[in-house]
Enzyme design. Structure first.
Site, PDB file in Angstrom:
ATOM      1  N   GLU A  45       0.809  -1.212   0.000  1.00  0.00           N
ATOM      2  CA  GLU A  45       0.000   0.000   0.000  1.00  0.00           C
ATOM      3  C   GLU A  45       0.841   1.261   0.000  1.00  0.00           C
ATOM      4  O   GLU A  45       2.007   1.253   0.399  1.00  0.00           O
ATOM      5  CB  GLU A  45      -0.968   0.009   1.176  1.00  0.00           C
ATOM      6  CG  GLU A  45      -0.352  -0.256   2.522  1.00  0.00           C
ATOM      7  CD  GLU A  45      -1.415  -0.335   3.611  1.00  0.00           C
ATOM      8  OE1 GLU A  45      -1.896   0.741   4.008  1.00  0.00           O
ATOM      9  OE2 GLU A  45      -1.752  -1.439   4.053  1.00  0.00           O
ATOM     10  N   CYS A  54      -0.711   3.018   8.645  1.00  0.00           N
ATOM     11  CA  CYS A  54       0.175   2.050   8.015  1.00  0.00           C
ATOM     12  C   CYS A  54      -0.293   0.612   8.183  1.00  0.00           C
ATOM     13  O   CYS A  54      -0.462   0.120   9.292  1.00  0.00           O
ATOM     14  CB  CYS A  54       1.575   2.213   8.615  1.00  0.00           C
ATOM     15  SG  CYS A  54       2.792   1.126   7.895  1.00  0.00           S
TER      16      CYS A  54
END
Length: 352
Positions: free
Chosen positions: A92, A333
Site C-alpha cells: 500500500e 500504516c
C-alpha cells in the site's frame, strides 16, 4: 535466473549494463529516463533502435505494479492505494495533499518483521523485500493517477526500510537522480524503528535525507513492551547512533512517538523523554495512534496529547502533534492491506 529490472538500476548500474552489451553510455541515459517516466513497454523508448529494444525485451524486465484499489478520503482528500505486484502480493501507499505539494508515503517491504505492537503492517509478518523499482513504481503510479508531480517522499509505509537496506539505498540514489524523478534528498524522509548498525551505515554515506526514529518510549523497559527491536538494541545505543548520524549529516532528527492511552502518555514519560533528548538536534512528532482490530491499545485523549506536548516544550524540546489524515479510509500504516488480505482469504475459503 531472474531478468534484470531496469527500473531498479541506478544510472551507474544502467551504464555498466549497456557497456556490457556493447552500447554507448548515452543510450543507458535514454533508457534510464524512459523507465523513470513510467513507461512499461520497450517499444515506447522511441529513441532506441529496434535491435536494442529487442535485446532489452529479451534480457531485462521493467517493474509493472498495478493499482488494485484506490480510496479517497472525504475528510481531507488523502488517497490510499493498494498496489498489486507482479507476483500477486499487495502493498500500500498513501498520497497526502498539502499546501506545499504532494507527499507520497510508500512501502519498502511486503509486510514487516519488526513486530511493533501498535502497527498493522506487522500483523502478518514479513513476506519479502521490495526491489528499488517496486518502490519507484509506487510513486510513478500515483503521479500518473493524479496527473501531478510528487515533491516529497516518506518511507513510512509497510516495512522497515533499513531491514531492506541495499534496495532502499538504491532507491534513494535513483529517485534523487536529475535524470529520474529528481526529488531532492531534503524532500525525502526515512523512518526506522531503530536498527542501530544500519543507522550508522546510512550516516556514513552522507546522503542528506531526513531521518525519523520510531521511538515511542523513553526507557528500555517500556519500549520492550511494544517494540521487539528494543530487545536487541537499547535506547542508549539508539541515541548514540543518532549522535553518530548527526556527525555526518547535520540534519535535525525526528523522533516519532505514538501515544498509547495509559501506556506511554503520562507526565512521567514526558519528563523522561525530555531528559533523554536534551541537547540532541531533534524534533518530536507526537502521533495519536489509530486503533487496530488485532491489538487492544487505545488512542490517548486529545487533552493528554496536548499536555504531553506542553511538558516537552517547557523542557526545551520542540514537539508537534501529527495531523491525522485519511482516518475514514484506514489511512494508518498496514490497515488497508491487512483488511484486503483477510477479505481475499475469506473469499477463497468460501469458494472451496
Amino acid at each position: 535466473m531472474d531478468k534484470v529490472d531496469l527500473l531498479s538500476l541506478t544510472m551507474e548500474e544502467m551504464e555498466s549494463l549497456f557497456l556490457e552489451i556493447g552500447e554507448k553510455k548515452f543510450r543507458a541515459k535514454q533508457a534510464f529516463q524512459w523507465v523513470n517516466k513510467g513507461i512499461k513497454q520497450y517499444e515506447e523508448m522511441t529513441n532506441l533502435s529496434k535491435k536494442l529494444i529487442k535485446q532489452l525485451s529479451e534480457e531485462t524486465r521493467i517493474t509493472h505494479n498495478r493499482i488494485e484499489e484506490k480510496f479517497v478520503s472525504k475528510i481531507d482528500g488523502t488517497v490510499k492505494y493498494l498496489f498489486l505486484l507482479d507476483d500477486g502480493h499487495i502493498i500500500e501507499g498513501v498520497l497526502m495533499k498539502y499546501k506545499h505539494g504532494f507527499t507520497a508515503c510508500i512501502s519498502t517491504q511486503v509486510g514487516c518483521a519488526m513486530g511493533c505492537q501498535f502497527c498493522a503492517s506487522t500483523t502478518g509478518g514479513l513476506i519479502r523485500n521490495l526491489r528499488a523499482g517496486e518502490m519507484i513504481d509506487q510513486i510513478l503510479l500515483m503521479q500518473q493517477d493524479q496527473g501531478e508531480r510528487i515533491s516529497n517522499i516518506v518511507l513510512m509505509g509497510s516495512g522497515e526500510p533499513l531491514h531492506n537496506y541495499d534496495e532502499t539505498i538504491r532507491f534513494l540514489k535513483i529517485v534523487n537522480d536529475p535524470e529520474g524523478l529528481n526529488i531532492g534528498n531534503r524532500h525525502i524522509t526515512l523512518s526506522t524503528c531503530g536498527l542501530v548498525p544500519e543507522i550508522k551505515k546510512l550516516g556514513a554515506l552522507q546522503i542528506p535525507i531526513n531521518l525519523a526514529i520510531s521511538l515511542h518510549a523513553p526507557n528500555d523497559q517500556l519500549r520492550k513492551q511494544t517494540m521487539p527491536i528494543a530487545q536487541k538494541y537499547t535506547i542508549d545505543q539508539l541515541i548514540q547512533s543518532c549522535y553518530d548520524y548527526l556527525e555526518n549529516n547535520n540534519r535535525r532528527i525526528t523522533f516519532e512517538y505514538a501515544l498509547i492511552e495509559d501506556v506511554n502518555d503520562g507526565e512521567k514519560e514526558a519528563h523522561e523523554l525530555s531528559k533523554l533528548l536534551k541537547g540532541l538536534l531533534c524534533h518530536v512528532n507526537l502521533i495519536p495512534i489509530n486503533p487496530i482490530e488485532e491489538r487492544t491499545y487505545q488512542k490517548s485523549k486529545d487533552s493528554q496529547v496536548k499536555k504531553f506536548q506542553q511538558i516537552l516544550k517547557s523542557n526545551g524540546i520542540e514537539a508537534t502533534i501529527r495531523r491525522e489524515m485519511g482516518t475514514d479510509i484506514q489511512g494508518a500504516c498496514g490497515q488497508l492491506r491487512r483488511k484486503y488480505v483477510d477479505d481475499q482469504e475469506k473469499k477463497e475459503i468460501s469458494e472451496v
